[in-house]
Design an enzyme around this catalytic site. Structure first.
Site, PDB file in Angstrom:
ATOM      1  N   GLU A 147       2.487 -14.127   4.681  1.00  7.89           N
ATOM      2  CA  GLU A 147       2.584 -12.852   5.407  1.00  7.89           C
ATOM      3  C   GLU A 147       1.351 -12.619   6.188  1.00  7.89           C
ATOM      4  O   GLU A 147       0.397 -13.291   6.248  1.00  7.89           O
ATOM      5  CB  GLU A 147       2.941 -11.480   4.348  1.00  7.89           C
ATOM      6  N   HIS A 195       3.975   3.493   6.395  1.00  6.57           N
ATOM      7  CA  HIS A 195       4.433   2.651   5.371  1.00  6.57           C
ATOM      8  C   HIS A 195       3.470   2.881   4.176  1.00  6.57           C
ATOM      9  O   HIS A 195       4.010   3.041   3.090  1.00  6.57           O
ATOM     10  CB  HIS A 195       4.275   1.391   5.767  1.00  6.57           C
ATOM     11  N   ARG A 246      -1.400  -6.291  10.437  1.00  2.99           N
ATOM     12  CA  ARG A 246      -0.087  -5.085  10.603  1.00  2.99           C
ATOM     13  C   ARG A 246      -0.699  -4.048  11.757  1.00  2.99           C
ATOM     14  O   ARG A 246       0.338  -3.824  12.548  1.00  2.99           O
ATOM     15  CB  ARG A 246       0.052  -4.332   9.478  1.00  2.99           C
ATOM     16  N   ARG A 250      -4.680  -2.365   4.849  1.00  2.05           N
ATOM     17  CA  ARG A 250      -4.268  -3.307   3.724  1.00  2.05           C
ATOM     18  C   ARG A 250      -3.667  -4.587   4.013  1.00  2.05           C
ATOM     19  O   ARG A 250      -2.776  -4.634   5.052  1.00  2.05           O
ATOM     20  CB  ARG A 250      -3.319  -2.431   2.780  1.00  2.05           C
ATOM     21  N   HIS A 268       3.978   0.291   9.273  1.00  2.00           N
ATOM     22  CA  HIS A 268       4.657  -1.107   9.312  1.00  2.00           C
ATOM     23  C   HIS A 268       5.224  -1.430  10.595  1.00  2.00           C
ATOM     24  O   HIS A 268       5.773  -0.506  11.023  1.00  2.00           O
ATOM     25  CB  HIS A 268       5.661  -1.200   8.309  1.00  2.00           C
TER      26      HIS A 268
HETATM   27  C1  LIG Z   1      10.060  -0.234   1.711  1.00  2.00           C
HETATM   28  C2  LIG Z   1       8.751  -0.632   1.056  1.00  2.00           C
HETATM   29  C3  LIG Z   1       8.349  -2.006   1.057  1.00  2.00           C
HETATM   30  C4  LIG Z   1       7.192  -2.276   0.375  1.00  2.00           C
HETATM   31  N1  LIG Z   1       6.906  -3.798   0.319  1.00  2.00           N
HETATM   32  C5  LIG Z   1       5.839  -4.072  -0.506  1.00  2.00           C
HETATM   33  C6  LIG Z   1       5.546  -5.500  -0.801  1.00  2.00           C
HETATM   34  O1  LIG Z   1       6.242  -6.441  -0.282  1.00  2.00           O
HETATM   35  N2  LIG Z   1       4.424  -5.769  -1.544  1.00  2.00           N
HETATM   36  C7  LIG Z   1       3.719  -5.003  -1.721  1.00  2.00           C
HETATM   37  O2  LIG Z   1       2.447  -5.210  -2.434  1.00  2.00           O
HETATM   38  N3  LIG Z   1       3.766  -3.656  -1.444  1.00  2.00           N
HETATM   39  C8  LIG Z   1       4.663  -3.141  -0.876  1.00  2.00           C
HETATM   40  N4  LIG Z   1       5.072  -1.961  -0.415  1.00  2.00           N
HETATM   41  C9  LIG Z   1       4.125  -0.947  -1.096  1.00  2.00           C
HETATM   42  C10 LIG Z   1       4.148  -0.753  -2.366  1.00  2.00           C
HETATM   43  O3  LIG Z   1       5.410  -0.675  -2.610  1.00  2.00           O
HETATM   44  C11 LIG Z   1       3.443   0.687  -3.013  1.00  2.00           C
HETATM   45  O4  LIG Z   1       2.328   0.653  -2.310  1.00  2.00           O
HETATM   46  C12 LIG Z   1       3.488   0.581  -4.595  1.00  2.00           C
HETATM   47  O5  LIG Z   1       4.722   0.257  -5.076  1.00  2.00           O
HETATM   48  C13 LIG Z   1       2.976   1.846  -4.904  1.00  2.00           C
HETATM   49  O6  LIG Z   1       3.164   1.699  -6.371  1.00  2.00           O
HETATM   50  P1  LIG Z   1       2.486   3.146  -7.163  1.00  2.00           P
HETATM   51  O7  LIG Z   1       2.893   2.767  -8.726  1.00  2.00           O
HETATM   52  O8  LIG Z   1       1.435   3.707  -6.940  1.00  2.00           O
HETATM   53  O9  LIG Z   1       3.561   4.429  -6.503  1.00  2.00           O
HETATM   54  P2  LIG Z   1       5.060   4.287  -6.456  1.00  2.00           P
HETATM   55  O10 LIG Z   1       5.589   3.108  -6.833  1.00  2.00           O
HETATM   56  O11 LIG Z   1       5.372   5.191  -5.115  1.00  2.00           O
HETATM   57  O12 LIG Z   1       5.580   5.434  -7.847  1.00  2.00           O
HETATM   58  C14 LIG Z   1       5.229   6.973  -7.630  1.00  2.00           C
HETATM   59  C15 LIG Z   1       5.880   7.492  -8.905  1.00  2.00           C
HETATM   60  O13 LIG Z   1       5.289   8.931  -8.816  1.00  2.00           O
HETATM   61  C16 LIG Z   1       6.503   9.663  -9.039  1.00  2.00           C
HETATM   62  N5  LIG Z   1       6.201  11.111  -8.563  1.00  2.00           N
HETATM   63  C17 LIG Z   1       5.543  11.473  -7.264  1.00  2.00           C
HETATM   64  N6  LIG Z   1       5.321  12.658  -7.447  1.00  2.00           N
HETATM   65  C18 LIG Z   1       5.485  13.175  -8.492  1.00  2.00           C
HETATM   66  C19 LIG Z   1       5.185  14.600  -9.008  1.00  2.00           C
HETATM   67  N7  LIG Z   1       4.711  15.618  -8.456  1.00  2.00           N
HETATM   68  N8  LIG Z   1       5.608  14.738 -10.472  1.00  2.00           N
HETATM   69  C20 LIG Z   1       6.061  13.584 -11.125  1.00  2.00           C
HETATM   70  N9  LIG Z   1       6.216  12.294 -10.606  1.00  2.00           N
HETATM   71  C21 LIG Z   1       6.145  12.155  -9.205  1.00  2.00           C
HETATM   72  C22 LIG Z   1       7.620   9.431  -8.284  1.00  2.00           C
HETATM   73  O14 LIG Z   1       8.741   9.362  -8.703  1.00  2.00           O
HETATM   74  C23 LIG Z   1       7.330   7.903  -8.831  1.00  2.00           C
HETATM   75  O15 LIG Z   1       8.099   7.505  -9.919  1.00  2.00           O
HETATM   76  C24 LIG Z   1       6.218  -1.461  -0.062  1.00  2.00           C
HETATM   77  C25 LIG Z   1       6.429  -0.169   0.150  1.00  2.00           C
HETATM   78  C26 LIG Z   1       7.801   0.179   0.647  1.00  2.00           C
HETATM   79  C27 LIG Z   1       8.079   1.665   0.881  1.00  2.00           C
END
Ligand SMILES: Cc1cc2nc3c(=O)[nH]c(=O)nc-3n(C[C@H](O)[C@H](O)[C@H](O)COP(=O)(O)OP(=O)(O)OC[C@H]3O[C@@H](n4cnc5c(N)ncnc54)[C@H](O)[C@@H]3O)c2cc1C
Length: 548
Positions: A118, A357, A289, A392, A243
């Site tokens: 990528e 993003h 990006r 990032r 993005h």
């Molecule tokens: C479409 C898309 C494609 C992507 N592709 C990639 C990729 O290919 N590779 C890569 O490395 N990254 C990618 N990313 C980025 C990556 O997915 C995220 O940065 C990463 O998954 C974040 O993980 P996290 O556990 O921090 O949060 P998240 O996975 O966003 O989880 C957050 C959690 O917190 C919960 N939550 C939020 N607020 C509250 C609240 N007040 N009370 C209780 N629960 C709450 C939500 O319900 C969820 O369960 C992508 C992102 C998107 C949107």
């Protein structure tokens, strides 16, 4: 008087960071994991392209470090990046042991893992699953592992709306959180108070602060707002990654068209059919990006405003030039989504535009997830270790969630924290919003999102940022009208969280009078290392710059 429920560890969020942390924590105590909607609804679930990891030994790890630092435009916190790239291989191996099925050369579990490339990666190191559904597979395997653990309990459709602090001799400490039902039809919505020895904010990003975003509806920056409310420091909030290639069809969500498409050879073309990236960067479509996103925005702006889709992703040549690649098989999810809108990677130009993003900034933590407030930890997209600097590197965030989720759990287990103790629940009954008030809150959210896109989006300058700050002040006072009356609802809380995050982005973006990584100022287009090779840090609304 009634007393709050008690657990050893409360994990707010069930994406990659929260689930990974919960699995470690559960070996030592009772864990409650809460998630705003169903278990799979997170940024993690929607991640497509893959997870970056150096599996070929020390040289490979060193190259991954170099690429991460280069993408971050002079602001990567080197120690954090070293942790990410060097602990990444072990965390990914563990994930594979727990059942994550990444794509392999043949169907045997011992087949060689496939890797793609990528933007800004010096060579192919991105593992993927089911073609373009990597996040869903990571989420599935972590969820199953966590659900099989007898000491982990889940509360879905449950959201944290306040952190409760207590003062002790060493200052203040987070001891509990108030939770409400996130089901929009829940009424009355009495908060439930849960005390814990330590609380982890793994609540993800805040893409919903902008009108165009790849993020799902749950990404409203709640954890960041909650942390700020109890005086925790935030950092690098001006750095929001846009993005470059979200699908641009009217009335259709900004579905992400993964960078892996360009990794597999897709071109970008403007409305004249020209490949334009050679005017912007030697790495062409695989430039960082921020460079690609700004190039698309500029090409779009220079086109005839009557053209609604001035920039396109073009993969039509790829199947002809690379015998053996089947785009529908390599990108099944993307192909299905496009087909539903009458488009195909093989035959069509796909209209694209940038969309918000990933938030590089967030709750400031050390390398072990400790925030600046005792008892409160953060990991994943909600946190800021400085690992991504100003921009990032693609596919580094799933890895970040695994590595720093595990580290935050270690710190929560090893820090000397008093046990959760009985505290009273909130005596106040919440006042429900009526339908008319809820509709007004929706309007406020839309106004905020549009204002943020227009004033603090891809291209910023002092005048737009000041305009954003003034709209933001009006929005805060509209929201205060409801909160001042003790009203409570999921959308009101999310509106307040979005406004809090927006304020932090605007203030930090105004203070950083240079351009770096994802933060581009038309009025200060040059990077200024002398003044700004520093992280912005915000506490109680005041921004300062610090070197880490
Ligand atoms: C479409 C898309 C494609 C992507 N592709 C990639 C990729 O290919 N590779 C890569 O490395 N990254 C990618 N990313 C980025 C990556 O997915 C995220 O940065 C990463 O998954 C974040 O993980 P996290 O556990 O921090 O949060 P998240 O996975 O966003 O989880 C957050 C959690 O917190 C919960 N939550 C939020 N607020 C509250 C609240 N007040 N009370 C209780 N629960 C709450 C939500 O319900 C969820 O369960 C992508 C992102 C998107 C949107």
């Amino acid at each position: 008087m009634s007393f709050a429920e008690s657990v050893d560890y409360l994990v707010i969020g069930a994406g990659v960071a929260g689930l990974r942390a919960a699995i470690s924590l559960a070996d030592h105590g009772q864990v409650l994991v809460i998630t705003k909607e169903s278990l799979g609804e997170s940024n993690t679930h929607y991640a497509q392209g893959g997870i970056a990891v150096a599996l070929e030994g020390r040289e490979d790890v060193a190259l991954h470090l170099e690429d991460t630092i280069a993408a971050g435009d002079g602001l990567v916190h080197r120690a954090a990046a070293e942790v990410l790239v060097s602990e990444g291989p072990e965390r990914v191996a563990e994930l594979i042991e727990w059942g994550a099925a990444f794509d392999r050369e043949d169907d045997r579990p011992s087949g060689r893992l496939l890797r793609t490339r990528e933007a800004a990666h010096s060579h192919p190191r991105i593992l993927h699953a089911n073609g373009d559904a990597t996040g869903a597979e990571i989420s599935r395997s972590l969820s199953v592992t966590a659900q099989n653990h007898p000491r982990i309990k889940f509360a879905e459709w449950t959201m944290a709306t306040a952190l409760i602090v207590e003062e002790d001799a060493e200052g203040h400490r987070v001891v509990a959180a108030d939770l409400i039902s996130a089901d929009l039809s829940a009424s009355p919505n009495h908060p439930r108070r849960v005390t814990a020895r330590a609380i982890l904010l793994a609540s993800g990003g805040a893409g919903q602060v902008y009108s165009d975003t790849t993020n799902p509806a749950v990404a409203t920056g709640d954890g960041i707002a909650l942390a700020a409310q109890v005086g925790a420091e935030l950092a690098d909030m001006e750095f929001y990654q846009f993005h470059p290639t979200a699908l641009s069809l009217p009335g259709v969500p900004r579905f992400l068209l993964s960078e892996a498409l360009r990794g597999e050879g897709a071109y970008l073309r403007n409305h004249l059919g020209e490949r334009f990236m050679e005017r912007y960067h030697p790495q062409l479509e695989l430039a960082p990006r921020d460079v690609v996103a700004r190039a698309i925005a500029r090409e779009g702006m220079s086109a005839d405003p009557a053209l609604s889709f001035p920039v396109y992703l073009d993969m039509r040549h790829v199947s002809k030039e690379r015998k053996g690649i089947d785009l529908t098989q390599r990108f099944p999810g993307i192909s299905r989504f496009l087909a539903a809108h009458g488009l195909s990677l093989q035959h069509d130009l796909i209209p694209v535009r940038p969309a918000a993003h990933y938030l590089m900034g967030g709750i400031r933590t050390d390398l072990n997830g400790r925030t600046t407030v005792k008892g409160l930890y953060a990991a994943g997209e909600a946190a800021c270790t400085g690992v991504h600097g100003a921009n990032r590197l693609a596919s580094n965030s799933l890895l970040e969630g695994l590595v720093f989720g595990a580290r935050a759990a270690e710190a929560m287990l090893s820090d000397r924290l008093p046990e959760a103790h009985a505290i009273a629940t909130s005596a106040e009954a919440p006042k429900q919003m009526d339908a008319n008030e809820e509709a007004q809150v929706e309007e406020i959210i839309t106004r905020l999102q549009r204002s943020m896109w227009a004033t603090a989006g891809l291209l910023r300058q002092e005048s737009t940022l000041r305009e954003g700050i003034s709209t933001h002040a009006e929005i805060e006072s509209s929201l205060a009208y409801y909160t001042g009356q003790g009203k409570s609802s999921r959308r009101l809380f999310e509106a307040c969280a979005l406004a809090s995050v927006a304020g932090s982005i605007l203030r930090a973006a105004l203070a950083r009078t240079e351009s770096r990584g994802a933060h581009f100022r038309n009025d200060h287009p040059v990077r200024d290392d002398e003044k700004f090779r520093k992280h912005s840090v915000e506490r109680n609304g005041q921004v300062r710059f610090e070197q880490w």
